[in-house]
Design a protein around this motif. Structure first.
Motif: not given
Length: 255
Positions: A115, A130, A133-134, A152, A154-155
């Motif tokens: 990020i 993304i 993370a996925t 959550e 971190t996103m």
């Protein structure tokens, strides 16, 4: 004829406890061993070798064995988490498989670094972060409520522009997160090697603080303020635990 004012030669008052403390003779050998243990446990091989030379003591065999831990720590400090994970797996292939909490912490930090590399505005492409993370974090998140909360949080970094991040979220981009994860990795590796996870110095500091607290609770006669007297770590053997710049060991952690 006027006389010049005399200079006061009054001896500063010393509490009886401080006078008794000065009478205690501490073994230089014990102090040297304490410093060496700190440098080895915390992963400062060059500083350990330099200290051994200056103190005229024989360095322990452990000095050579900490190079891999140092390389892992430095990789985390500079944000190269993939390299750190690969080195950990080379050094101890079972560690991250056994310690899913540590593994998740490393992967989460890797997500933070992705990020960070996306850029500082909402127009930058967040796709790599993304996707990571996925594939890497989302499957693990349901196994632990703390994992899900951390993911959550971190996103949330992707929702705001960098300058508009809430303070509690912005802390994820501070160097402290790298340092905390690096420390956890170092302790886990030491434990796997059958070593103490903390240097003796930390145990002594905690014991010193506990003893003072108990003495004050029982109304013992103590000075109002008692320093810890840890100047030994600032007398030519590094600035402090976070820095160690004078040894050339630790790198600055760039946010």
């Amino acid at each position: 004829m006027a006389t010049s004012p005399s200079t006061s030669t009054t001896t500063p008052f010393k509490h009886s406890f401080e006078r008794r403390l000065e009478e205690v003779k501490v073994s230089k050998t014990d102090l040297n061993a304490l410093v060496m243990d700190y440098l080895i446990s915390e992963g400062y091989p060059s500083a350990a070798q330099k200290f051994a030379s200056e103190a005229n003591i024989q360095p322990t065999s452990a000095v050579d064995s900490i190079q891999e831990r140092v390389a892992i720590r430095e990789a985390i400090y500079r944000g190269d988490i993939q390299s750190a994970i690969e080195r950990i797996n080379e050094l101890n292939p079972m560690l991250l498989e056994k310690d899913d909490t540590l593994h998740f912490a490393l992967l989460r930090l890797q997500l933070v670094e992705l990020i960070r590399s996306c850029g500082t505005t909402s127009t930058d492409d967040p796709t790599p972060a993304i996707n990571f993370a996925t594939t890497q974090l989302a499957p693990r998140a349901p196994t632990n409520p703390q994992f899900l909360e951390d993911l959550e949080r971190t996103m949330t970094l992707l929702i705001f522009e960098r300058k508009d991040l809430p303070p509690q979220i912005a802390t994820l981009l501070e160097p402290k997160l790298r340092k905390d994860v690096a420390q956890r990795v170092n302790e886990a590796l030491l434990k796997e090697q059958g070593e103490r996870t903390k240097a003796k110095l930390f145990n002594l500091v905690h014991l010193r603080a506990w003893s003072e607290q108990k003495a004050r609770e029982t109304k013992k006669d103590l000075p109002e303020h008692m320093g810890f007297g840890l100047d030994l770590m600032q007398n030519g053997h590094g600035k402090n635990h976070d820095g160690m710049q004078s040894n050339g060991e630790a790198e600055a952690m760039v946010a």
